[in-house]
Design a protein around this motif. Structure first.
Motif, mmCIF file in Angstrom:
data_model
loop_
_atom_site.group_PDB
_atom_site.id
_atom_site.type_symbol
_atom_site.label_atom_id
_atom_site.label_comp_id
_atom_site.label_asym_id
_atom_site.label_seq_id
_atom_site.Cartn_x
_atom_site.Cartn_y
_atom_site.Cartn_z
ATOM 1 N N HIS A 153 0.958 -0.980 -0.153
ATOM 2 C CA HIS A 153 0.342 -0.123 0.014
ATOM 3 C C HIS A 153 0.755 1.009 -0.070
ATOM 4 O O HIS A 153 1.996 1.595 0.640
ATOM 5 N N PHE A 154 0.987 2.776 -1.052
ATOM 6 C CA PHE A 154 1.647 3.495 -0.931
ATOM 7 C C PHE A 154 1.021 4.174 0.227
ATOM 8 O O PHE A 154 1.989 5.031 0.244
ATOM 9 N N ASN A 155 0.127 4.459 0.587
ATOM 10 C CA ASN A 155 -0.473 5.424 1.521
ATOM 11 C C ASN A 155 -0.198 4.429 2.999
ATOM 12 O O ASN A 155 -0.696 5.927 3.604
ATOM 13 N N ARG A 156 0.514 4.096 2.895
ATOM 14 C CA ARG A 156 0.994 4.047 4.367
ATOM 15 C C ARG A 156 1.996 4.170 4.539
ATOM 16 O O ARG A 156 3.242 4.823 3.446
ATOM 17 N N ASN A 157 2.598 4.193 5.986
ATOM 18 C CA ASN A 157 4.248 4.020 6.241
ATOM 19 C C ASN A 157 4.713 3.004 6.799
ATOM 20 O O ASN A 157 4.172 2.436 7.371
ATOM 21 N N THR A 158 6.479 2.828 6.552
ATOM 22 C CA THR A 158 7.204 1.787 6.818
ATOM 23 C C THR A 158 8.124 2.310 8.169
ATOM 24 O O THR A 158 8.336 3.725 7.957
ATOM 25 N N GLU A 159 8.409 1.733 9.393
ATOM 26 C CA GLU A 159 9.179 2.296 10.248
ATOM 27 C C GLU A 159 10.702 1.635 10.201
ATOM 28 O O GLU A 159 10.701 0.804 9.628
ATOM 29 N N MET A 160 11.899 2.114 10.112
ATOM 30 C CA MET A 160 12.790 1.100 9.971
ATOM 31 C C MET A 160 14.285 2.437 10.449
ATOM 32 O O MET A 160 13.912 3.916 10.743
ATOM 33 N N GLU A 161 15.091 1.669 10.815
ATOM 34 C CA GLU A 161 15.416 2.556 10.837
ATOM 35 C C GLU A 161 17.163 3.783 10.496
ATOM 36 O O GLU A 161 17.132 3.043 9.353
ATOM 37 N N LYS A 162 17.725 4.579 11.225
ATOM 38 C CA LYS A 162 17.768 5.838 10.182
ATOM 39 C C LYS A 162 19.002 4.857 9.709
ATOM 40 O O LYS A 162 19.106 5.891 8.023
ATOM 41 N N SER A 163 20.122 4.303 9.733
ATOM 42 C CA SER A 163 20.881 4.110 9.606
ATOM 43 C C SER A 163 20.737 2.978 8.268
ATOM 44 O O SER A 163 21.206 3.683 7.334
ATOM 45 N N LYS A 164 19.572 2.348 8.697
ATOM 46 C CA LYS A 164 19.500 1.536 7.456
ATOM 47 C C LYS A 164 18.647 2.628 6.739
ATOM 48 O O LYS A 164 18.753 2.383 4.674
ATOM 49 N N TYR A 165 17.883 2.975 6.523
ATOM 50 C CA TYR A 165 17.724 4.292 5.465
ATOM 51 C C TYR A 165 18.524 4.741 4.865
ATOM 52 O O TYR A 165 18.294 5.174 3.616
ATOM 53 N N ASP A 166 20.205 5.397 5.587
ATOM 54 C CA ASP A 166 20.534 6.067 4.946
ATOM 55 C C ASP A 166 21.903 5.086 4.130
ATOM 56 O O ASP A 166 21.605 5.729 3.248
ATOM 57 N N ARG A 167 21.387 3.882 4.691
ATOM 58 C CA ARG A 167 22.504 2.921 3.862
ATOM 59 C C ARG A 167 21.636 2.778 2.355
ATOM 60 O O ARG A 167 22.465 2.681 0.942
ATOM 61 N N ILE A 168 20.310 3.182 2.008
ATOM 62 C CA ILE A 168 19.852 1.828 1.193
ATOM 63 C C ILE A 168 19.794 3.497 0.098
ATOM 64 O O ILE A 168 19.993 3.507 -0.736
ATOM 65 N N VAL A 169 19.580 4.863 1.128
ATOM 66 C CA VAL A 169 20.027 5.961 -0.030
ATOM 67 C C VAL A 169 21.408 6.477 -0.855
ATOM 68 O O VAL A 169 21.290 6.253 -1.770
ATOM 69 N N LYS A 170 22.703 5.737 -0.037
ATOM 70 C CA LYS A 170 23.298 5.774 -0.414
ATOM 71 C C LYS A 170 24.112 4.776 -1.566
ATOM 72 O O LYS A 170 24.699 5.751 -2.723
ATOM 73 N N GLU A 171 23.413 3.551 -1.480
ATOM 74 C CA GLU A 171 23.263 2.593 -2.400
ATOM 75 C C GLU A 171 22.588 2.471 -3.657
ATOM 76 O O GLU A 171 23.290 2.935 -4.975
ATOM 77 N N LEU A 172 21.760 3.902 -3.731
ATOM 78 C CA LEU A 172 20.619 4.065 -4.578
ATOM 79 C C LEU A 172 21.170 5.363 -5.638
ATOM 80 O O LEU A 172 20.963 5.262 -6.838
ATOM 81 N N TYR A 173 21.654 6.819 -4.898
ATOM 82 C CA TYR A 173 21.935 7.743 -4.709
ATOM 83 C C TYR A 173 23.020 8.562 -5.060
ATOM 84 O O TYR A 173 24.270 9.313 -5.670
ATOM 85 N N GLY A 174 24.027 7.927 -4.476
ATOM 86 C CA GLY A 174 25.390 7.741 -4.351
ATOM 87 C C GLY A 174 25.656 8.517 -3.202
ATOM 88 O O GLY A 174 25.648 9.176 -2.756
#
Length: 95
Positions: free
Chosen positions: A74-95
């Motif tokens: 569902h696109f209209n919901r939210n997912t909780e995740m650790e900030k470090s995990k989110y930062d790692r994902i963003v760095k892998e995708l966008y450099g």
């Protein structure tokens, strides 16, 4: 650890970016179509659905298993995740 609430729509957009970088055009187009037209995406067991499901999971999303072999994200919901995990994902995708 600091927890963030990330919009599932944002996770799906990151998954779209991941699919396009991997040249999985059909999967990326199906995800984009659902992002524009629907509030969720239903994923079955085909190759395209599998690619989308894996990309969403690799971007931190958790499609919910439904009946049989289907899952829904569902696109209209939210997912909780650790900030470090989110930062790692963003760095892998966008450099």
């Amino acid at each position: 650890m600091e927890e963030l609430k990330i919009s599932n729509r944002q996770i799906a957009i990151m998954a779209f970016d991941k699919l396009t970088k991997e040249n999985k055009t059909d999967s990326a187009l199906r995800l984009a179509q659902n992002l524009l037209r629907n509030t969720s995406i239903s994923l079955g067991i085909g190759d395209i659905d599998w690619d989308i499901d894996m990309a969403i999971q690799q971007c931190g999303g958790e499609p919910r298993t439904g009946y049989g072999y289907t899952a829904r994200f569902h696109f209209n919901r939210n997912t909780e995740m650790e900030k470090s995990k989110y930062d790692r994902i963003v760095k892998e995708l966008y450099g």
